[in-house]
Design an enzyme around this catalytic site. Sequence first.
Site, short mmCIF file in Angstrom:
data_model
loop_
_atom_site.label_atom_id
_atom_site.label_comp_id
_atom_site.label_asym_id
_atom_site.label_seq_id
_atom_site.Cartn_x
_atom_site.Cartn_y
_atom_site.Cartn_z
N HIS A 61 -29.21 77.54 59.87
CA HIS A 61 -28.65 78.77 60.42
C HIS A 61 -29.13 79.93 59.56
CE1 HIS A 61 -25.82 81.65 62.06
NE2 HIS A 61 -25.67 80.81 63.06
N ASP B 180 -24.12 73.61 67.10
CA ASP B 180 -24.70 72.83 68.18
C ASP B 180 -24.79 71.34 67.88
OD1 ASP B 180 -25.16 74.87 70.07
OD2 ASP B 180 -26.78 75.62 68.82
N1 CMC Z 1 -34.73 71.29 60.33
C1 CMC Z 1 -35.60 71.23 59.32
N2 CMC Z 1 -35.95 72.29 58.58
C2 CMC Z 1 -35.40 73.46 58.87
C3 CMC Z 1 -34.46 73.60 59.92
C4 CMC Z 1 -34.14 72.46 60.66
N3 CMC Z 1 -33.29 72.51 61.66
N4 CMC Z 1 -34.09 74.88 60.00
C5 CMC Z 1 -34.75 75.53 59.04
N5 CMC Z 1 -35.55 74.68 58.37
C6 CMC Z 1 -36.43 75.00 57.25
C7 CMC Z 1 -37.76 75.55 57.78
O1 CMC Z 1 -38.69 74.53 58.03
C8 CMC Z 1 -38.17 76.45 56.66
O2 CMC Z 1 -38.68 75.67 55.62
P1 CMC Z 1 -39.84 76.20 54.65
O3 CMC Z 1 -39.27 77.39 53.96
O4 CMC Z 1 -40.11 75.06 53.75
O5 CMC Z 1 -40.99 76.56 55.56
C9 CMC Z 1 -36.85 77.05 56.17
O6 CMC Z 1 -35.86 76.06 56.49
C10 CMC Z 1 -36.50 78.35 56.84
O7 CMC Z 1 -36.61 78.15 58.27
P2 CMC Z 1 -36.64 79.33 59.32
O8 CMC Z 1 -36.93 78.75 60.65
O9 CMC Z 1 -37.51 80.44 58.83
O10 CMC Z 1 -35.16 79.84 59.18
P3 CMC Z 1 -34.39 80.74 60.19
O11 CMC Z 1 -33.37 81.46 59.43
O12 CMC Z 1 -35.32 81.54 61.03
O13 CMC Z 1 -33.77 79.56 61.08
C11 CMC Z 1 -32.82 78.57 62.92
C12 CMC Z 1 -32.63 79.57 61.78
C13 CMC Z 1 -31.46 78.33 63.54
C14 CMC Z 1 -33.75 79.19 63.95
C15 CMC Z 1 -33.40 77.25 62.38
O14 CMC Z 1 -32.56 76.70 61.41
C16 CMC Z 1 -33.68 76.25 63.49
O15 CMC Z 1 -34.70 76.36 64.16
N6 CMC Z 1 -32.76 75.25 63.72
C17 CMC Z 1 -32.91 74.30 64.78
C18 CMC Z 1 -32.44 74.90 66.10
C19 CMC Z 1 -30.95 75.05 66.14
O16 CMC Z 1 -30.19 74.16 65.79
N7 CMC Z 1 -30.50 76.23 66.62
C20 CMC Z 1 -29.09 76.56 66.76
C21 CMC Z 1 -28.69 77.64 65.81
S1 CMC Z 1 -26.93 77.86 65.66
C22 CMC Z 1 -26.36 78.36 67.20
C23 CMC Z 1 -26.99 79.57 67.78
O17 CMC Z 1 -27.34 80.53 67.10
O18 CMC Z 1 -27.14 79.58 69.01
#
Ligand code: CMC
Length: 378
Positions: A261, A315
């Site tokens: 998140h 989720d």
């Molecule tokens: N699994 C594995 N690694 C992850 C995940 C994950 N679910 N989420 C983030 N990371 C890692 C990512 O690979 C990156 O690593 P590195 O720095 O080594 O490259 C680091 O954490 C930062 O990731 P990011 O994608 O830049 O972080 P963000 O703040 O943009 O991500 C997110 C937020 C929700 C988009 C992401 O965690 C994600 O894609 N999660 C999976 C989808 C999900 O469950 N979404 C629901 C979010 S909560 C409800 C809502 O908002 O609707």
Amino acid sequence: MAVGEYKPGLEGIPATQSNISFIDGQQGLLEYRGIRIEELCRYSNFLETAYLLIFGELPTAKQFAAFVEDVNYRRRIKYRIRDMIKCFPESGQPMDALQSCIAALGMFYPLADLHDASFIYDATARLIAKMPTLVATFHLMRQGNDPVAPRDDLSYAANFLYMLNEKEPDPLAAHVFDVCLTLHAEHTVNASTFCALVTASTLTDPYTVLTSAIGTLSGPLHGGANEEVMRMLAEIGTIENVVPYLERKIKNKEKIMGFGHRIYKVKDPRANILQELAIKLFDRFGHDPYFDLAIELENQAAKYLAEKGIFPNVDFYSGLVYRKLGIPTDLFTPIFAIARTAGWLAHWKEQLADNRLFRPIQVYTGRHGVRYKPIGER
Ligand code: CMC
């Protein structure tokens, strides 16, 4: 603005001022209008929480009775909307159907005056009231069934489950579903709420505001993640496959759905509540082996992801609850939209109260002074 100030995804950039909800991502704390989500889930219900979010205070008994009546009275949808839904492809995505229906509602209830408090109130009650009916109607009609009319004597949550299954739900199922709606109702300036704010700032009508927000919620990085979690658990299949699955994903730098998140760096408090709700449902209606997979996945994932602050989000467990309630997977995100309507409308009202058109700037990375080349010379 200097190029260095650009933040992809606007991470850490305040997009608005708001007194609707608050998250402390280090402590795992979420409040609506200052009240902790755990307390609202225990003592309130979705419609009362929606009132709190939209009007800023918990209602008195009289205000609440009037609000419930105003919502119940607007649950039905017009025949022409039903006819329109009948024309949608059966294979259509329920989120697309919902988005189309809300856009169409805007034609039936055109914008009167954004300064008219009764127009704002009517639109608010109408949107909260009709969202569940639209989701249930599309679901039944895509199967070739007649839609089930809403029942005014049932609570908001019970009525949705009733419309979906044409059967009055067990009180525990209705209660659990209501708590799910409460805890999805609002979550500060997430992608869909931000989108709603941008649309609202143009002073368009509330149906268009919600249409924008629904479209944004539908993506797999936002509301669509709960559906992806169920697909992931199905793919994992057995406890023995959890670690190989995780290792493969991590090696390929792929995301584990339902984890991570932008704001929470600890386990999402809503995931804890949903986990407890799932257990309550299993005690009553039987265990779900997917839950064992989820627990094992959470435990094993901690070894790889906890140090990065990546833990289960809302989720991760919501799909397991909905699955036990007999809700089809592709309705999980529309249910998220039903609940989040309260938050979107609260932010819409807040935006209108102190509106300024959203118009950020960009960091231009293209060329300058390029001469036009006639087509024959290219
Ligand atoms: N699994 C594995 N690694 C992850 C995940 C994950 N679910 N989420 C983030 N990371 C890692 C990512 O690979 C990156 O690593 P590195 O720095 O080594 O490259 C680091 O954490 C930062 O990731 P990011 O994608 O830049 O972080 P963000 O703040 O943009 O991500 C997110 C937020 C929700 C988009 C992401 O965690 C994600 O894609 N999660 C999976 C989808 C999900 O469950 N979404 C629901 C979010 S909560 C409800 C809502 O908002 O609707």
